[in-house]
Design a protein around this motif. Structure first.
Motif, PDB file in Angstrom:
ATOM      1  N   ASP A   1       0.827  -1.207   0.000  1.00 30.02           N
ATOM      2  CA  ASP A   1       0.000   0.000   0.000  1.00 30.02           C
ATOM      3  C   ASP A   1       0.863   1.259   0.000  1.00 30.02           C
TER       4      ASP A   1
ATOM      5  N   ASP B   1      -1.270   2.775  -2.910  1.00 29.97           N
ATOM      6  CA  ASP B   1      -1.879   4.070  -2.583  1.00 29.97           C
ATOM      7  C   ASP B   1      -1.884   4.995  -3.796  1.00 29.97           C
TER       8      ASP B   1
ATOM      9  N   SER C   1      -3.884   0.292   6.249  1.00 31.76           N
ATOM     10  CA  SER C   1      -3.652  -0.843   5.363  1.00 31.76           C
ATOM     11  C   SER C   1      -4.433  -2.053   5.824  1.00 31.76           C
TER      12      SER C   1
ATOM     13  N   ARG D   1      -7.804   2.443   2.438  1.00 31.80           N
ATOM     14  CA  ARG D   1      -7.078   1.187   2.638  1.00 31.80           C
ATOM     15  C   ARG D   1      -7.912   0.105   3.307  1.00 31.80           C
TER      16      ARG D   1
ATOM     17  N   GLN E   1      -8.977  -4.230  -0.442  1.00 36.28           N
ATOM     18  CA  GLN E   1      -8.080  -5.221   0.151  1.00 36.28           C
ATOM     19  C   GLN E   1      -8.101  -6.518  -0.653  1.00 36.28           C
TER      20      GLN E   1
ATOM     21  N   SER F   1      -6.186  -5.937  -3.906  1.00 31.02           N
ATOM     22  CA  SER F   1      -4.762  -5.800  -3.611  1.00 31.02           C
ATOM     23  C   SER F   1      -4.133  -7.138  -3.261  1.00 31.02           C
TER      24      SER F   1
END
Length: 352
Positions: A9, A14, A39, A73, A79, A82
């Motif tokens: 992140d 980000d 995060s 985040r 999440q 990611s």
């Protein structure tokens, strides 16, 4: 996994999310934070309203980009995406790095001359792994999301362990637990009803290279990884130990396919034991040790010839291997549809 997610992140995601999904107002900006980005929050069940580092040992201060996206985040969908990208792409990078290092510096290239080495094998192994990893990641991500959102028993401070000695005990406990269940899952994958569909793609490689380490059917690879992911939901596990074990698992998987028979041990399931599995199919299902193979009656001691360079690559040893392998292969698979071609003969002249 929250520590890994925070690193990605801070240094990558980000900025990407700020560009792809920019904030529509200033409520999520760094100067007037109402919902500060984080995060992960593996020790919290409620959404945080301020930055929370996943570990006490260091802090990565979020950049301005952490507060410039409509997707903060702690958004579960961010999440999930990611973690999928990390599991797939970072997993692919780790695979190529360690498999390539092993291939270049450890793997015995004289294996190319083995009669059961396939035509274009390395290319085929890499292709199979590249197909498997992104699909495996789909099934793996829910475990990682559960960990990140606080449903696993991950802990940060060693003082939070059930008892101090547990900080050491967790390592053999993890190995024993996962080795036991992988043994039975792996053995189950050799059942005739599922073998040809799920596990045969990995047994295509009779004499594997390090690139075969992740070259399997996606459901096969995921099934054998389940014990790793289940463990922290049942037993406490330190976050730093978790990251270390994650790296160790990937390195070990490459190690047992590198064809360099260093560990002549009756307990460690090293490359020699795993070579017996690829050659003769129905032995040495364990991942780390031979313990469960011994209990299950499936242990096969590696041939003594494998530990001597002269006999390991001798024509006599290869002929013995091929004769038995072909007998077992017909029993397990029927007709052999592998394409050996003239690769071994051509490379034999080149290498030897």
């Amino acid at each position: 996994m929250d520590i890994v997610l925070e690193i990605f992140d801070t240094f990558l995601f980000d900025r990407l999310y700020a560009s792809a999904f920019p904030a529509l107002n200033t409520a999520n900006s760094k100067d007037g934070v109402q919902f500060a980005a984080t995060s992960t929050f593996s020790s919290m069940r409620e959404l945080p309203t301020a930055y929370h580092s996943p570990t006490q040992f260091w802090t990565l201060e979020p950049t301005k980009y952490a507060f410039m996206s409509e997707w903060p985040r702690d958004d579960i969908w961010r999440q999930t995406l990611s973690l999928y990208l990390i599991t797939w792409l970072f997993g692919l990078v780790v695979y190529f790095i360690f498999a390539s290092l092993s291939y270049l510096f450890i793997f015995d290239h004289a294996t190319f001359t083995h009669p059961k080495y396939l035509k274009n094998q390395v290319r085929l192994e890499i292709k199979q792994a590249s197909i498997a990893l992104p699909i495996m990641a789909i099934f793996t991500v829910p475990f990682f999301v559960g960990e990140v959102r606080g449903y696993a028993k991950l802990y940060d401070d060693p003082a939070d362990a059930p008892f101090w000695l547990y900080n050491l005990v967790q390592f053999p406990l993890f190995i024993t637990f996962t080795d036991f269940f992988i043994y039975w899952i792996h053995r189950g994958l050799h059942h005739p009803r599922v073998y040809k569909t799920l596990h045969k793609p990995h047994h295509k490689w009779i004499m594997p290279t390090p690139y075969a380490s992740h070259a399997f059917h996606p459901l096969d690879g995921f099934a054998q990884s389940v014990p790793y992911h289940v463990f922290p939901f049942i037993f406490p596990l330190n976050k730093i130990a978790y990251v270390f074990l994650f790296a160790f698992i990937n390195i070990w998987t490459v190690f047992i396919h590198d064809g360099e028979y260093v560990a002549n041990s009756s307990f460690i399931n090293g490359a020699a034991c795993h070579t017996m599995h690829h050659l003769y199919f129905n032995y040495n299902y364990g991942q780390f040790t031979t313990l469960w193979d011994r209990f299950g009656g499936s242990y096969r001691k590696p041939n003594d010839e494998l530990f001597k360079r002269e006999s390991k690559m001798s024509k006599q040893e290869w002929e013995k291997q091929c004769k038995e392998m072909e007998t077992v292969q017909r029993e397990v698979e029927g007709d052999d549809d592998r394409n050996y071609g003239d690769e071994a003969k051509r490379l034999q002249k080149k290498v030897l």
